[in-house]
Design a protein around this motif. Structure first.
Motif, PDB file in Angstrom:
ATOM      1  N   GLU A  35       0.975  -1.251   0.142  1.00 14.51           N
ATOM      2  CA  GLU A  35      -0.009  -0.177  -0.096  1.00 14.51           C
ATOM      3  C   GLU A  35       0.963   1.553  -0.111  1.00 14.51           C
ATOM      4  O   GLU A  35       0.658   2.453  -0.789  1.00 14.51           O
ATOM      5  CB  GLU A  35      -0.654  -0.160   0.907  1.00 14.51           C
ATOM      6  CG  GLU A  35      -1.813  -1.377   1.278  1.00 14.51           C
ATOM      7  CD  GLU A  35      -3.234  -0.964   2.378  1.00 14.51           C
ATOM      8  OE1 GLU A  35      -4.249  -1.114   2.458  1.00 14.51           O
ATOM      9  OE2 GLU A  35      -2.427  -1.603   3.415  1.00 14.51           O
ATOM     10  N   ILE A  38       1.750   1.431  -3.390  1.00 13.46           N
ATOM     11  CA  ILE A  38       0.555   1.496  -4.457  1.00 13.46           C
ATOM     12  C   ILE A  38       0.775   3.454  -3.964  1.00 13.46           C
ATOM     13  O   ILE A  38       0.762   3.805  -5.114  1.00 13.46           O
ATOM     14  CB  ILE A  38      -0.482   1.442  -4.407  1.00 13.46           C
ATOM     15  CG1 ILE A  38       0.179  -0.261  -5.265  1.00 13.46           C
ATOM     16  CG2 ILE A  38      -1.521   1.720  -4.803  1.00 13.46           C
ATOM     17  CD1 ILE A  38      -0.912  -1.216  -4.408  1.00 13.46           C
ATOM     18  N   ASN A  39       0.971   4.128  -3.123  1.00 14.34           N
ATOM     19  CA  ASN A  39       0.824   5.945  -2.446  1.00 14.34           C
ATOM     20  C   ASN A  39       1.912   6.481  -3.036  1.00 14.34           C
ATOM     21  O   ASN A  39       1.650   7.413  -3.511  1.00 14.34           O
ATOM     22  CB  ASN A  39       0.362   5.617  -0.985  1.00 14.34           C
ATOM     23  CG  ASN A  39      -0.670   5.179  -0.573  1.00 14.34           C
ATOM     24  OD1 ASN A  39      -1.286   5.066  -1.557  1.00 14.34           O
ATOM     25  ND2 ASN A  39      -0.696   4.726   1.139  1.00 14.34           N
ATOM     26  N   GLN A  42       0.883   6.719  -7.229  1.00 13.83           N
ATOM     27  CA  GLN A  42       0.340   7.690  -7.675  1.00 13.83           C
ATOM     28  C   GLN A  42       0.244   8.767  -7.022  1.00 13.83           C
ATOM     29  O   GLN A  42       0.166  10.051  -8.380  1.00 13.83           O
ATOM     30  CB  GLN A  42      -1.293   6.882  -6.364  1.00 13.83           C
ATOM     31  CG  GLN A  42      -1.641   5.745  -6.806  1.00 13.83           C
ATOM     32  CD  GLN A  42      -2.825   5.428  -5.575  1.00 13.83           C
ATOM     33  OE1 GLN A  42      -2.847   5.485  -4.633  1.00 13.83           O
ATOM     34  NE2 GLN A  42      -3.998   4.907  -6.380  1.00 13.83           N
ATOM     35  N   LEU A  60      -5.763  -7.476  -3.107  1.00 14.49           N
ATOM     36  CA  LEU A  60      -5.651  -5.463  -3.348  1.00 14.49           C
ATOM     37  C   LEU A  60      -6.840  -5.643  -4.486  1.00 14.49           C
ATOM     38  O   LEU A  60      -6.671  -3.890  -4.653  1.00 14.49           O
ATOM     39  CB  LEU A  60      -4.083  -5.459  -3.520  1.00 14.49           C
ATOM     40  CG  LEU A  60      -3.075  -6.189  -2.221  1.00 14.49           C
ATOM     41  CD1 LEU A  60      -1.826  -5.562  -3.299  1.00 14.49           C
ATOM     42  CD2 LEU A  60      -3.838  -4.872  -1.642  1.00 14.49           C
ATOM     43  N   LYS A  61      -7.156  -6.562  -5.399  1.00 13.96           N
ATOM     44  CA  LYS A  61      -8.207  -5.696  -6.810  1.00 13.96           C
ATOM     45  C   LYS A  61      -9.343  -5.052  -6.019  1.00 13.96           C
ATOM     46  O   LYS A  61      -9.311  -4.401  -6.642  1.00 13.96           O
ATOM     47  CB  LYS A  61      -8.143  -7.198  -7.505  1.00 13.96           C
ATOM     48  CG  LYS A  61      -7.060  -7.918  -8.602  1.00 13.96           C
ATOM     49  CD  LYS A  61      -7.823  -9.401  -9.006  1.00 13.96           C
ATOM     50  CE  LYS A  61      -6.258  -9.259  -9.294  1.00 13.96           C
ATOM     51  NZ  LYS A  61      -6.873 -11.199 -10.730  1.00 13.96           N
ATOM     52  N   LYS A  63     -10.054  -3.248  -4.193  1.00 15.94           N
ATOM     53  CA  LYS A  63      -9.910  -2.289  -2.639  1.00 15.94           C
ATOM     54  C   LYS A  63      -9.158  -0.572  -3.919  1.00 15.94           C
ATOM     55  O   LYS A  63      -9.295   0.334  -4.328  1.00 15.94           O
ATOM     56  CB  LYS A  63      -8.625  -1.973  -2.337  1.00 15.94           C
ATOM     57  CG  LYS A  63      -8.320  -1.034  -1.530  1.00 15.94           C
ATOM     58  CD  LYS A  63      -7.496  -1.068  -0.481  1.00 15.94           C
ATOM     59  CE  LYS A  63      -7.117   0.718   0.298  1.00 15.94           C
ATOM     60  NZ  LYS A  63      -6.054   0.411   1.590  1.00 15.94           N
ATOM     61  N   TYR A  64      -8.203  -1.709  -5.314  1.00 18.92           N
ATOM     62  CA  TYR A  64      -7.994  -0.825  -6.271  1.00 18.92           C
ATOM     63  C   TYR A  64      -8.055  -0.665  -7.392  1.00 18.92           C
ATOM     64  O   TYR A  64      -7.252  -1.105  -8.427  1.00 18.92           O
ATOM     65  CB  TYR A  64      -5.932  -0.519  -6.331  1.00 18.92           C
ATOM     66  CG  TYR A  64      -5.306  -0.235  -4.580  1.00 18.92           C
ATOM     67  CD1 TYR A  64      -5.245   0.541  -4.103  1.00 18.92           C
ATOM     68  CD2 TYR A  64      -5.007  -1.024  -3.572  1.00 18.92           C
ATOM     69  CE1 TYR A  64      -4.803   1.113  -3.517  1.00 18.92           C
ATOM     70  CE2 TYR A  64      -4.145  -0.929  -2.585  1.00 18.92           C
ATOM     71  CZ  TYR A  64      -4.540   0.546  -2.307  1.00 18.92           C
ATOM     72  OH  TYR A  64      -3.688   1.508  -1.028  1.00 18.92           O
ATOM     73  N   LYS A  65      -9.712  -0.452  -7.863  1.00 15.89           N
ATOM     74  CA  LYS A  65     -10.104  -0.908  -8.870  1.00 15.89           C
ATOM     75  C   LYS A  65      -9.431   0.234 -10.430  1.00 15.89           C
ATOM     76  O   LYS A  65      -9.460  -0.805 -11.694  1.00 15.89           O
ATOM     77  CB  LYS A  65     -11.040  -1.175  -8.990  1.00 15.89           C
ATOM     78  CG  LYS A  65     -12.098  -1.847  -7.641  1.00 15.89           C
ATOM     79  CD  LYS A  65     -13.673  -1.475  -7.480  1.00 15.89           C
ATOM     80  CE  LYS A  65     -14.541  -2.607  -7.372  1.00 15.89           C
ATOM     81  NZ  LYS A  65     -15.681  -2.208  -6.667  1.00 15.89           N
ATOM     82  N   GLN A  66      -8.926   0.903 -10.399  1.00 19.99           N
ATOM     83  CA  GLN A  66      -8.032   1.248 -10.731  1.00 19.99           C
ATOM     84  C   GLN A  66      -7.211   0.957 -11.517  1.00 19.99           C
ATOM     85  O   GLN A  66      -5.878   1.184 -12.712  1.00 19.99           O
ATOM     86  CB  GLN A  66      -8.222   2.735 -10.257  1.00 19.99           C
ATOM     87  CG  GLN A  66      -7.274   3.577 -10.376  1.00 19.99           C
ATOM     88  CD  GLN A  66      -7.179   2.942  -8.057  1.00 19.99           C
ATOM     89  OE1 GLN A  66      -8.279   1.940  -7.992  1.00 19.99           O
ATOM     90  NE2 GLN A  66      -6.795   3.374  -7.356  1.00 19.99           N
ATOM     91  N   ILE A  67      -6.525  -0.194 -10.921  1.00 21.73           N
ATOM     92  CA  ILE A  67      -4.807  -0.294 -10.827  1.00 21.73           C
ATOM     93  C   ILE A  67      -5.470  -1.576 -11.568  1.00 21.73           C
ATOM     94  O   ILE A  67      -6.260  -2.682 -11.670  1.00 21.73           O
ATOM     95  CB  ILE A  67      -4.477  -0.596  -9.786  1.00 21.73           C
ATOM     96  CG1 ILE A  67      -3.910   1.250  -9.288  1.00 21.73           C
ATOM     97  CG2 ILE A  67      -2.674  -2.068  -9.950  1.00 21.73           C
ATOM     98  CD1 ILE A  67      -2.798   0.839  -8.227  1.00 21.73           C
TER      99      ILE A  67
END
Length: 236
Positions: A35, A38-39, A42, A60-61, A63-67
């Motif tokens: 996390e 990822i932060n 971003q 993780l998929k 929580k982070y749908k834009q990735i």
């Protein structure tokens, strides 16, 4: 930088952590290692983020749908992970390779990499250390990186740079084809992304070493002791 994709390598086994929790899901200051990474990624504007994962990180998929998550079914090294990304890429873009277990790379250093990537085929972030505990040794010749000696393969040979590989790479899209030339290392039974520097140097392709100013927190976290040490050094 325009036309940029970030690839976070997060499919390693992480066996040295020796915790029941998968390595990258261990937490520092309330957030997991991945996390934090990822932060950090971003913070780079207009960059598409891809994460190479194993089955342990599929959680993780949600929580982070834009990735975009890309599963590496069998861990065969960092070079193989990038090859998996290239196999599914619809078009080639400039790439920034980040390590999922190195969450506190300075955004200042990342921006320096991207700036230098405009004029260099490959850019590597190196960090100066008095004692190497397991990182690849950067070998320089005529101000270019000749190769990176993996610690597991050769931890005795000294370097005229005294800099070690953080695992953070920038590669111009025109030179991504060189990654296909990386062969499996017979001793480690893995494809090593660090071999890309040797291939580029042999082909007289320009590269650049960027020197980080945050030496103590620029490397990947491999053990529980390193996890706690980084937590004390880097309060976020």
């Amino acid at each position: 930088m325009k036309d940029l994709e970030i690839i976070i390598l997060a499919a390693g086994k992480g066996s040295r952590m020796k915790t029941k929790t998968p390595k990258l899901l261990n937490k520092i200051n309330g957030k997991s290692l991945i996390e934090h990474t990822i932060n950090n990624a971003q913070k780079i504007k207009n960059a598409k983020i891809n994460i190479i994962i194993n089955k342990d990180l599929e959680i993780l998929k949600k929580k982070y749908k834009q990735i975009k998550f890309i599963k590496q079914n069998k861990a065969q090294g960092t070079g193989h992970a990038v090859k998996v990304y290239l196999q599914q890429a619809k078009k080639l873009s400039n790439i920034l390779i980040m390590m999922g277990d190195a969450p506190f790379i300075s955004i200042i250093d990342i921006k320096k990499i991207l700036k230098q990537l405009k004029n260099n085929a490959l850019v590597v972030l190196g960090s100066k250390m008095k004692k190497n505990l397991g990182n690849g040794l950067i070998i320089l010749k005529d101000n270019f990186i000749k190769e990176i000696k993996e610690f597991k393969l050769d931890n005795k040979k000294d370097s005229n740079s005294n800099y070690y590989n953080t695992g953070i790479f920038g590669v111009q899209k025109e030179y991504l084809k060189l990654i296909n030339q990386i062969k499996k290392n017979k001793k480690l039974n893995e494809f090593l992304i660090t071999d890309l520097l040797k291939i580029a140097y042999k082909n007289k392709i320009k590269n650049k070493l960027i020197k980080t100013y945050k030496n103590e927190i620029s490397f990947g976290i491999n053990t529980f002791d390193e996890l706690r040490k980084i937590e004390n050094v880097n309060k976020v």
